[in-house]
Scaffold this active site. Sequence first.
Site, PDB file in Angstrom:
ATOM      1  N   LYS A 111       0.842  -1.201   0.000  1.00 32.37           N
ATOM      2  CA  LYS A 111       0.000   0.000   0.000  1.00 32.37           C
ATOM      3  C   LYS A 111       0.875   1.248   0.000  1.00 32.37           C
ATOM      4  CE  LYS A 111      -3.866   0.215   2.200  1.00 32.37           C
ATOM      5  NZ  LYS A 111      -5.008   0.222   1.290  1.00 32.37           N
ATOM      6  N   SER A 112       0.384   2.289  -0.653  1.00 39.00           N
ATOM      7  CA  SER A 112       1.153   3.527  -0.793  1.00 39.00           C
ATOM      8  C   SER A 112       1.423   4.192   0.555  1.00 39.00           C
ATOM      9  CB  SER A 112       0.438   4.500  -1.728  1.00 39.00           C
ATOM     10  OG  SER A 112      -0.825   4.852  -1.215  1.00 39.00           O
ATOM     11  N   THR A 113       0.540   4.009   1.528  1.00 38.58           N
ATOM     12  CA  THR A 113       0.753   4.604   2.856  1.00 38.58           C
ATOM     13  C   THR A 113       2.083   4.143   3.438  1.00 38.58           C
ATOM     14  OG1 THR A 113      -1.619   4.725   3.262  1.00 38.58           O
ATOM     15  CG2 THR A 113      -0.199   4.804   5.200  1.00 38.58           C
ATOM     16  N   ALA A 115       4.622   2.578   1.576  1.00 41.98           N
ATOM     17  CA  ALA A 115       5.689   2.879   0.609  1.00 41.98           C
ATOM     18  C   ALA A 115       6.190   4.311   0.767  1.00 41.98           C
ATOM     19  CB  ALA A 115       5.188   2.643  -0.814  1.00 41.98           C
ATOM     20  N   ARG A 116       5.275   5.233   1.039  1.00 40.78           N
ATOM     21  CA  ARG A 116       5.650   6.640   1.189  1.00 40.78           C
ATOM     22  C   ARG A 116       6.418   6.919   2.471  1.00 40.78           C
ATOM     23  NH1 ARG A 116       0.520   9.722  -1.600  1.00 40.78           N
ATOM     24  NH2 ARG A 116       0.318   8.186  -3.262  1.00 40.78           N
ATOM     25  N   THR A 135       2.408 -15.034   3.945  1.00 45.38           N
ATOM     26  CA  THR A 135       3.518 -14.516   4.737  1.00 45.38           C
ATOM     27  C   THR A 135       3.926 -13.193   4.111  1.00 45.38           C
ATOM     28  OG1 THR A 135       4.277 -16.694   5.449  1.00 45.38           O
ATOM     29  CG2 THR A 135       5.899 -14.910   5.503  1.00 45.38           C
ATOM     30  N   GLU A 137       6.308  -9.798   3.971  1.00 40.03           N
ATOM     31  CA  GLU A 137       7.664  -9.341   4.274  1.00 40.03           C
ATOM     32  C   GLU A 137       7.681  -7.812   4.280  1.00 40.03           C
ATOM     33  OE1 GLU A 137       7.214 -11.234   1.263  1.00 40.03           O
ATOM     34  OE2 GLU A 137       7.546 -13.198   2.166  1.00 40.03           O
ATOM     35  N   TYR A 170      -0.146 -25.126  -8.344  1.00 38.34           N
ATOM     36  CA  TYR A 170       0.702 -25.188  -7.154  1.00 38.34           C
ATOM     37  C   TYR A 170       0.346 -26.410  -6.315  1.00 38.34           C
ATOM     38  CZ  TYR A 170       3.543 -23.368  -3.332  1.00 38.34           C
ATOM     39  OH  TYR A 170       4.515 -23.208  -2.384  1.00 38.34           O
ATOM     40  N   GLN A 180      -0.071 -23.154   4.339  1.00 37.08           N
ATOM     41  CA  GLN A 180       0.659 -22.546   5.454  1.00 37.08           C
ATOM     42  C   GLN A 180      -0.264 -21.753   6.366  1.00 37.08           C
ATOM     43  OE1 GLN A 180       3.734 -20.227   3.524  1.00 37.08           O
ATOM     44  NE2 GLN A 180       2.442 -18.448   3.311  1.00 37.08           N
TER      45      GLN A 180
END
Length: 188
Positions: A111-113, A115-116, A135, A137, A170, A180
């Site tokens: 999300k940009s929140t 990333a910014r 999962t 990261e 898969y 998982q």
Amino acid sequence: MTIKSDKWIRRMVETYDMISPFEEQQVRHSNDGKTISHGTSSYGYDVRCATEFKIFTNINSSIVDPKNFSDANFVNVNAEVCIIPPNSFALARSVEYFKIPRNVLVICLGKSTYARCGIIVNVTPLEPEWEGHITLEFSNTTPLPAKIYANEGVAQLLFLESDEECAVSYKDRRGKYQGQRGVTLPIA
């Protein structure tokens, strides 16, 4: 191959149990008015982060080895907020459990929140017939500690439907991350 809409996502939840628990609308507000949105958007689904975190630490001065990754490299935290040290990372899991249809590939973008703020959210594609908790990261690229909020949006999923089913999914190839639950470390 086309990107799928909010109407398609809702239908797939009803007929295929694709996302559980599921937010039918985009949730944007909480009591404090500062929620990072999650739930169904026009052409995607904003996934939430659960309260289980594994924060990377180099206390053991070990080498990061994807073929031999040790749980001892992490501090386990169960909280509503996770503080990631500068230039470090943390793993978490999605609140939602996913069951991806055989003719669908899911791409995940942070999300940009976040990333910014210099916080990168990385998730590999969710492959046809994969199921499980995602999962997540989180990389803190800044020289300052960074916060991740549990039970709020962290990444957006985009659903791409193929015009034909794959020959091998898969599930068919017994992928190592199939089913998982919880935060899952690398498996060689």
